[in-house]
Each structure stands twice: as structure tokens, then as C-alpha cells.
Design an enzyme around this catalytic site. Structure first.
Site, PDB file in Angstrom:
ATOM      1  N   HIS A   1       3.493  -9.355   3.964  1.00 54.63           N
ATOM      2  CA  HIS A   1       2.040  -9.400   4.128  1.00 54.63           C
ATOM      3  C   HIS A   1       1.425 -10.735   3.726  1.00 54.63           C
ATOM      4  CE1 HIS A   1       2.240  -5.188   5.050  1.00 54.63           C
ATOM      5  NE2 HIS A   1       2.841  -4.943   3.910  1.00 54.63           N
TER       6      HIS A   1
ATOM      7  N   PRO B   1     -10.225  -5.918  -5.125  1.00 55.41           N
ATOM      8  CA  PRO B   1     -11.054  -7.035  -5.561  1.00 55.41           C
ATOM      9  C   PRO B   1     -12.546  -6.710  -5.482  1.00 55.41           C
ATOM     10  CG  PRO B   1      -9.489  -7.687  -3.848  1.00 55.41           C
ATOM     11  CD  PRO B   1      -9.550  -6.200  -3.879  1.00 55.41           C
ATOM     12  N   GLU B   2     -13.154  -6.590  -6.618  1.00 59.40           N
ATOM     13  CA  GLU B   2     -14.607  -6.566  -6.675  1.00 59.40           C
ATOM     14  C   GLU B   2     -15.004  -7.915  -7.283  1.00 59.40           C
ATOM     15  OE1 GLU B   2     -16.504  -2.895  -7.843  1.00 59.40           O
ATOM     16  OE2 GLU B   2     -14.792  -1.711  -7.215  1.00 59.40           O
TER      17      GLU B   2
ATOM     18  N   ARG C   1      -3.507  -4.721   3.800  1.00 58.06           N
ATOM     19  CA  ARG C   1      -4.348  -3.911   4.697  1.00 58.06           C
ATOM     20  C   ARG C   1      -5.190  -4.740   5.654  1.00 58.06           C
ATOM     21  NH1 ARG C   1      -5.385   1.200   0.671  1.00 58.06           N
ATOM     22  NH2 ARG C   1      -3.169   1.374   0.278  1.00 58.06           N
TER      23      ARG C   1
END
Length: 290
Positions: free
Chosen positions: A111, A22-23, A129
DNA sequence: CTGGTCACCTGGAAGC
DNA sequence: TGCTTCCAGGTGACCA
């Protein structure tokens, strides 16, 4: 997952190729997708499956949010700002986070760390992460220590050649690192920094302070075009993104240089080179970018 | 203030 | 085959 492998047929050298990263465009697309459904709805419950993200989740999140009406969803840099009137839920997706609307009864995956339950629908945060963050600010969110120091929004009218030129004076850091410094400019990560500099035909290793006024005037629209192209690509598959279980290809893009070491430049055919800047991989065309 | 480096975390790929 | 090692990424913290 993503359908497209690098065009040469070689396996992707960088696993990152296959990940959601994600930018700013990805965060903005997420925001727009959620805006269509959520504002005006009330949080019935909060489900925390794993509170250990970058910062521990607020312990009392359930008590804080239950019964609260979501008013609006804003964005500052890569931070999503969920306005509940009584305060703001700040969400950062880190490098592997995603937010999706799912049936609340849908079993959570390994997750899926957090759900905000709105009736039969859950807003589900997945972040393998765990570099992401979820924070609560009851006061002025603009004054929050993570938000206040943020730099210029690249898609705003404030991002001009004059300001970029002024900000870079006296700075020895490579222009690519300068672009990625969130205290200067928000939302430009490793991929789009390389891509923007290719569009501007500027060597990413150039000391920022050595950029001429004219080159700054090239770089500003190059950054904007890079982000807007990504937004357009994401926007076209917004529906898929919000409702499918995979990435649905909304990040699948045609990179000019990123991840293309050794492959021909799309403009001149010269082999794309890789370098390390600030311990991050950097890609550029040694002929087009000077 | 500036610039440089590290840590955080996981899964995938490469190496042995 | 199965283990180990390395690496990607954003960003705050920390150092000189």
C-alpha cells in the site's frame, strides 16, 4: 501494532480500534516530525506506484517536483501543505494514510503508493484504504477549492465560546455532527468528537442550536483539551513514529467513551451507551452527559 | 442554505 | 476450513 486492547478483556468490537485514524493531532504530529528533516532538501525523484487515491495523482508530479526545494510544511485542518515555492503539494491522509521517512532503497509494501525521494531518504505515503489525496496547487493554496471552505482551527484563538455559540444558532443538527463538519470546525473526527463531548458533559444528540452560552463555554476548552492530550501522547513517541515500521503506539490512548459501549464510565461507572448519528457510531455516558 | 444519505476502499471480524 | 457479509473511517457529491 498497538499493544492495548480494551480494558475489559473483550475483543475490540470495532476494528477501527486497531487502525491509524488521522485526525488533527495525528496530522500535526506528522507535520512536526517531517519538519525536523525535510525543509531545505531537494526532491530528486518521484515514484508513483499507484495513482488511484481519492483523486487521481497529478500525472506530471515527477516533472513538477524534480529539482524543487521543499521550503516549509504547513497544515490546514487535516491537510498537509508542502510548500515548494513554485506551488504547494496538498496531502490528505484520509482515514488510513501515513507518511514516513524511510531509506529510499527500502522495498515498498503493498500500500505504499507514492515516494518523494530526497537523496538517500524517501518520504513514503502508505494508505491501505486509499481515501487519501495528493494534489498540486501552483497558485494560492488558501484559495484551493478543498482548502478555502474549511472552518475554524480548533487550536487557534479564533475558536471561542462566542463564535461557537453564534455559529450554532438556528442549527437543528446534533452537536456532534456540527463539531465534525469541516466547514464549521476542522480536524475533529468521529473519535475526538465523542471524547470532547464527554469532557464537556454534553449529550452528543443535543441539537446544536439549543446549546446555551454556558455550555458552549464548556465545549470549547473540552475540544482543545482532547486534541492537546492526543498531541501530547503522539509527541512523546514521535521518534518511534517516524522511524519504525508499525504504528509504534502513538495513537494508543485512553479513551473516555469511544469504543467502550457497555463498559463503565470512567467518571461515574454507568454503562457507556452507543448511538448512531449521521451513520457514525457515537459513544456517551447517559448520566454524565445531558 | 440546511440537513440527510451515499459512495469511495480495504482488511478484519463475525456469521454461516 | 472457507466463504460471505458487515463494518470502520473522512469528506465531497448529491438529494429533497
Amino acid at each position: 501494532m498497538l499493544g492495548g486492547f480494551p480494558p475489559s478483556g473483550k475483543r475490540a468490537k470495532h476494528a477501527a480500534f486497531l487502525h491509524i485514524m488521522p485526525e488533527l493531532p495525528e496530522v500535526e504530529i506528522t507535520r512536526r516530525g517531517l519538519l525536523a528533516d525535510l525543509p531545505g532538501r531537494t526532491v530528486d525523484a518521484v515514484v508513483v506506484r499507484n495513482p488511484t487515491l481519492r483523486y487521481p495523482l497529478p500525472r506530471t508530479l515527477g516533472r513538477i517536483l524534480a529539482g524543487q526545494v521543499l521550503r516549509d510544511i504547513g497544515r490546514r485542518g487535516k491537510y498537509l501543505l508542502f510548500d515548494f515555492g513554485s506551488g504547494t503539494l496538498i496531502v490528505h491522509l484520509g482515514m488510513s494514510g501515513s507518511l514516513r521517512l524511510v531509506p529510499a532503497a527500502e522495498p515498498a509494501g503493498r500500500h505504499d503508493h507514492l515516494d518523494l525521494v530526497f537523496g538517500a531518504t524517501a518520504l513514503r505515503l502508505r494508505d491501505p484504504r486509499r481515501f487519501g489525496a495528493v494534489l498540486w496547487e501552483r497558485g494560492d493554496v488558501a484559495a484551493h477549492p478543498l482548502i478555502a471552505p474549511l472552518g475554524i482551527e480548533p487550536l487557534s484563538a479564533e475558536f471561542t465560546a462566542d463564535r461557537l455559540h453564534a455559529a450554532t444558532r438556528g442549527r437543528a443538527a446534533a452537536i456532534k455532527l456540527f463539531l465534525m463538519d469541516s466547514h464549521v470546525l476542522v480536524g475533529v473526527g468521529n473519535i475526538y468528537a465523542s471524547e470532547s463531548l464527554f469532557r464537556a458533559r454534553i449529550d452528543p444528540r443535543t441539537p446544536a442550536g439549543r446549546l446555551s452560552r454556558e455550555r458552549c463555554a464548556r465545549l470549547v476548552p473540552a475540544v482543545r483539551e482532547t486534541l492537546q492530550a492526543a498531541l501530547a501522547a503522539g509527541g512523546s513517541t514521535l521518534r518511534d513514529f517516524m522511524h519504525s515500521d508499525g504504528c509504534a503506539g502513538w495513537f494508543q490512548q485512553h479513551y473516555f467513551v469511544y469504543g467502550r459501549e457497555g463498559e463503565p464510565c470512567r467518571a461515574c461507572g454507568t454503562r457507556i451507551r452507543a448511538a448512531r448519528l449521521g451513520q457514525r457510531s457515537t459513544f456517551f455516558c447517559p448520566r454524565c452527559q445531558r
